[in-house]
Write a protein that holds these residues in place. Structure first.
Motif, PDB file in Angstrom:
ATOM      1  N   VAL A   1       0.834  -1.198   0.000  1.00 48.02           N
ATOM      2  CA  VAL A   1       0.000   0.000   0.000  1.00 48.02           C
ATOM      3  C   VAL A   1       0.870   1.250   0.000  1.00 48.02           C
ATOM      4  O   VAL A   1       0.603   2.205  -0.750  1.00 48.02           O
ATOM      5  CB  VAL A   1      -0.972  -0.014   1.204  1.00 48.02           C
ATOM      6  CG1 VAL A   1      -1.663   1.330   1.363  1.00 48.02           C
ATOM      7  CG2 VAL A   1      -1.999  -1.117   1.027  1.00 48.02           C
TER       8      VAL A   1
ATOM      9  N   VAL B   1      -1.872  -0.523  -4.413  1.00 43.34           N
ATOM     10  CA  VAL B   1      -3.139  -0.890  -3.798  1.00 43.34           C
ATOM     11  C   VAL B   1      -3.918  -1.838  -4.698  1.00 43.34           C
ATOM     12  O   VAL B   1      -4.655  -2.704  -4.229  1.00 43.34           O
ATOM     13  CB  VAL B   1      -3.974   0.379  -3.484  1.00 43.34           C
ATOM     14  CG1 VAL B   1      -5.311   0.032  -2.886  1.00 43.34           C
ATOM     15  CG2 VAL B   1      -3.196   1.293  -2.575  1.00 43.34           C
TER      16      VAL B   1
ATOM     17  N   PHE C   1      -5.107  -4.968  -2.433  1.00 42.71           N
ATOM     18  CA  PHE C   1      -6.508  -5.179  -2.069  1.00 42.71           C
ATOM     19  C   PHE C   1      -7.049  -6.533  -2.551  1.00 42.71           C
ATOM     20  O   PHE C   1      -7.661  -7.260  -1.766  1.00 42.71           O
ATOM     21  CB  PHE C   1      -7.367  -4.022  -2.584  1.00 42.71           C
ATOM     22  CG  PHE C   1      -8.763  -4.046  -2.059  1.00 42.71           C
ATOM     23  CD1 PHE C   1      -9.007  -3.810  -0.716  1.00 42.71           C
ATOM     24  CD2 PHE C   1      -9.831  -4.338  -2.885  1.00 42.71           C
ATOM     25  CE1 PHE C   1     -10.290  -3.845  -0.214  1.00 42.71           C
ATOM     26  CE2 PHE C   1     -11.114  -4.375  -2.393  1.00 42.71           C
ATOM     27  CZ  PHE C   1     -11.344  -4.122  -1.048  1.00 42.71           C
TER      28      PHE C   1
END
Length: 71
Positions: free
Chosen positions: A46, A51, A55
Motif C-alpha cells: 500500500v 493498492v 486489495f
C-alpha cells in the motif's frame, strides 16, 4: 550389552524430542509468517502505491481464511 541398550534407548528418546522440536519450530514459523510478515507485506504494498495488488490479495486471503479456519 547394557551400554548398547542404553545407546539405543537414548537415540530413540532424543530422536522423538528432535522430531517434536522440528514440528514446533515449523508451527512457530507459520505463525510468525501469517501474523507478522503478511500484514507487513500488505502495508508495504500500500505504501509503495500498489493498492491494486494489495486489495485483491487481501480479499483472497480473507476468503481463504474464512473457509479454512472455521471452528
Amino acid at each position: 550389552m547394557l551400554t548398547l541398550i542404553f545407546l539405543i534407548f537414548m537415540f530413540l528418546i532424543f530422536g522423538k524430542i528432535l522430531g517434536f522440536a522440528i514440528r514446533a519450530a515449523w508451527g512457530i514459523s507459520k505463525i510468525i509468517c501469517t501474523v507478522v510478515l503478511l500484514p507487513l507485506f500488505l502495508v508495504g504494498l500500500v505504501f509503495m502505491g500498489l493498492v491494486g495488488i494489495a486489495f485483491p490479495l487481501l480479499l483472497v486471503i480473507g476468503v481463504v481464511a474464512l473457509f479454512v479456519f472455521r471452528d
